[in-house]
Design a protein around this motif. Structure first.
Motif, PDB file in Angstrom:
ATOM      1  N   ARG A 100      80.145 -26.164 -47.862  1.00 15.01           N
ATOM      2  CA  ARG A 100      80.728 -26.393 -46.546  1.00 15.01           C
ATOM      3  C   ARG A 100      82.055 -27.151 -46.682  1.00 15.01           C
ATOM      4  NH1 ARG A 100      76.878 -29.220 -44.535  1.00 15.01           N
ATOM      5  NH2 ARG A 100      75.658 -27.420 -43.840  1.00 15.01           N
ATOM      6  N   ALA A 101      82.070 -28.161 -47.551  1.00 10.01           N
ATOM      7  CA  ALA A 101      83.283 -28.945 -47.749  1.00 10.01           C
ATOM      8  C   ALA A 101      84.402 -28.095 -48.349  1.00 10.01           C
ATOM      9  CB  ALA A 101      82.988 -30.142 -48.657  1.00 10.01           C
TER      10      ALA A 101
ATOM     11  N   ALA B   8      89.849 -32.752 -45.006  1.00  7.42           N
ATOM     12  CA  ALA B   8      89.003 -31.791 -45.717  1.00  7.42           C
ATOM     13  C   ALA B   8      89.170 -31.917 -47.223  1.00  7.42           C
ATOM     14  CB  ALA B   8      89.351 -30.370 -45.269  1.00  7.42           C
ATOM     15  N   SER B   9      90.401 -32.158 -47.674  1.00 10.16           N
ATOM     16  CA  SER B   9      90.652 -32.319 -49.098  1.00 10.16           C
ATOM     17  C   SER B   9      89.945 -33.556 -49.642  1.00 10.16           C
ATOM     18  CB  SER B   9      92.160 -32.418 -49.345  1.00 10.16           C
ATOM     19  OG  SER B   9      92.433 -32.623 -50.715  1.00 10.16           O
TER      20      SER B   9
ATOM     21  N   ASN C 152      85.671 -35.538 -53.065  1.00  9.65           N
ATOM     22  CA  ASN C 152      84.552 -36.445 -53.311  1.00  9.65           C
ATOM     23  C   ASN C 152      83.246 -35.692 -53.550  1.00  9.65           C
ATOM     24  OD1 ASN C 152      86.172 -38.706 -53.004  1.00  9.65           O
ATOM     25  ND2 ASN C 152      85.726 -38.926 -50.828  1.00  9.65           N
ATOM     26  N   SER C 153      83.137 -34.489 -52.985  1.00  7.56           N
ATOM     27  CA  SER C 153      81.896 -33.731 -53.062  1.00  7.56           C
ATOM     28  C   SER C 153      81.781 -32.918 -54.348  1.00  7.56           C
ATOM     29  CB  SER C 153      81.788 -32.787 -51.857  1.00  7.56           C
ATOM     30  OG  SER C 153      80.619 -32.024 -51.907  1.00  7.56           O
TER      31      SER C 153
ATOM     32  N   LEU D 120      94.917 -33.789 -54.846  1.00  7.54           N
ATOM     33  CA  LEU D 120      93.484 -34.030 -54.983  1.00  7.54           C
ATOM     34  C   LEU D 120      93.244 -35.303 -55.785  1.00  7.54           C
ATOM     35  CD1 LEU D 120      90.869 -32.635 -54.075  1.00  7.54           C
ATOM     36  CD2 LEU D 120      90.750 -31.575 -56.344  1.00  7.54           C
ATOM     37  N   ILE D 121      94.048 -35.509 -56.832  1.00  3.31           N
ATOM     38  CA  ILE D 121      93.943 -36.738 -57.622  1.00  3.31           C
ATOM     39  C   ILE D 121      94.300 -37.940 -56.749  1.00  3.31           C
ATOM     40  CG2 ILE D 121      94.922 -38.018 -59.566  1.00  3.31           C
ATOM     41  CD1 ILE D 121      95.396 -35.295 -60.934  1.00  3.31           C
ATOM     42  N   ALA D 122      95.369 -37.809 -55.966  1.00 11.87           N
ATOM     43  CA  ALA D 122      95.809 -38.915 -55.113  1.00 11.87           C
ATOM     44  C   ALA D 122      94.765 -39.261 -54.059  1.00 11.87           C
ATOM     45  CB  ALA D 122      97.135 -38.555 -54.436  1.00 11.87           C
ATOM     46  N   LEU D 123      94.153 -38.248 -53.459  1.00 17.47           N
ATOM     47  CA  LEU D 123      93.187 -38.494 -52.390  1.00 17.47           C
ATOM     48  C   LEU D 123      91.905 -39.133 -52.912  1.00 17.47           C
ATOM     49  CD1 LEU D 123      93.774 -35.308 -50.267  1.00 17.47           C
ATOM     50  CD2 LEU D 123      93.721 -37.635 -49.364  1.00 17.47           C
ATOM     51  N   ARG D 124      91.648 -39.016 -54.205  1.00 18.46           N
ATOM     52  CA  ARG D 124      90.485 -39.689 -54.786  1.00 18.46           C
ATOM     53  C   ARG D 124      90.771 -41.164 -55.039  1.00 18.46           C
ATOM     54  NH1 ARG D 124      89.197 -34.643 -58.854  1.00 18.46           N
ATOM     55  NH2 ARG D 124      87.624 -33.619 -57.561  1.00 18.46           N
TER      56      ARG D 124
END
Length: 291
Positions: free
Chosen positions: A70-71, A164-165, A170-171, A226-230
């Motif tokens: 879903r994610a 969403a990203s 995280n998922s 994606l790295i930054a958002l983590r």
């Protein structure tokens, strides 16, 4: 997994690298519009980037849980329509103007997620810069209302993409979630641009441009984001994206010979100031922690 923080040197570096790569890719993509159209360019760019990343990451997606799927699906759809609407916009209005208007999406998100006075100051500075860029662009170019509408829609999807990203990152560990999301996003746009996609894949020169666009405008920036958002909180990430219109203005001047007026230069300074203040906030909190 690294806990999100107000700022992170690696996270900030990833955002800056993403902005630079994304604007270079957007300038390259414009060359495909006369031959294939914006929807085909956006679709094929995402699909090519997906195939590259799928080969590199080899995700075991058949083992994913329902919540992970879903994610990733939400991530892919927001990414796809953000890109499709944005490319349709820059087919009609200048790149720097489009990025300025589109940034209202993450800026609004940053305002809604702000938790401190300093966050509010950063948002206010960035908003002032966006308004100045918008006034400058409006004075210099007659704006196509259809282009503006698509840009605003892209801004909405941009805000949704940030959330969403973050959830998908995280998922699903690694780059597997991004690879599948890229494929889903490209596939969602294909019905709107399949004829143009055939034109691109049957022409060696156009296919080379599309491949370069896929790497510069999808594979590199989304991997970095994606790295930054983590590592960053969503509101901090959105504020640092204020650098993107400034970078777009720079590459508009460098590659497209767009003039940078005094008003535009002032706007660039304001959005950079917003990012710097946010970075200082993170450093201050880090120093305040007991040793």
């Amino acid at each position: 997994m690294t806990a999100p923080s107000p700022t992170s040197p690696l996270g900030v570096a990833c955002i800056i690298g993403s902005c630079i790569s994304l604007q270079l890719g957007a300038a390259l993509a414009v060359e495909l519009f006369p031959h294939a159209g914006s929807w085909a360019t956006a679709s094929l760019r995402l699909l090519l980037a997906a195939l590259i990343l799928l080969a590199l990451s080899r995700p075991r997606f058949w083992e994913w849980r329902v919540d992970q799927w879903r994610a990733v699906i939400t991530f892919g759809l927001t990414m796809g329509f953000m890109n499709g609407c944005f490319y349709t916009a820059i087919e009609r209005i200048p790149l720097g103007t489009a990025v300025t208007i589109e940034f209202l999406g993450p800026l609004t998100l940053a305002a809604l997620l702000s938790r401190s006075v300093r966050d509010a100051i950063c948002v206010a500075l960035a908003l002032t810069g966006m308004l100045l860029l918008g006034i400058n662009s409006y004075n210099g170019y007659p704006l196509d209302p259809v282009g503006v509408a698509f840009t605003l829609t892209a801004g909405v999807f941009w805000a949704l993409y940030i959330l969403a990203s973050k959830r998908a990152g995280n998922s699903v560990p690694g780059q597997g979630g991004l690879a599948v999301a890229l494929f889903i996003g490209g596939l969602a746009l294909m019905p709107l641009g399949w004829q143009g996609s055939l034109t691109i894949v049957t022409d060696t020169h156009l296919f080379g441009i599309a491949l370069g666009t896929a790497v510069l405008a999808s594979l590199v920036p989304y991997s970095l984001e994606l790295i930054a958002l983590r590592r960053l909180t969503p509101n901090t990430f959105a504020i640092f994206l204020a650098l993107e219109p400034a970078i777009a203005a720079f590459f508009g001047w460098l590659l497209l010979s767009e003039h940078i007026s005094g008003m535009k230069f002032t706007a660039i300074l304001l959005v950079i100031a917003a990012a710097v203040i946010q970075a200082m906030q993170g450093r201050g909190k880090k120093r305040a922690q007991p040793v």
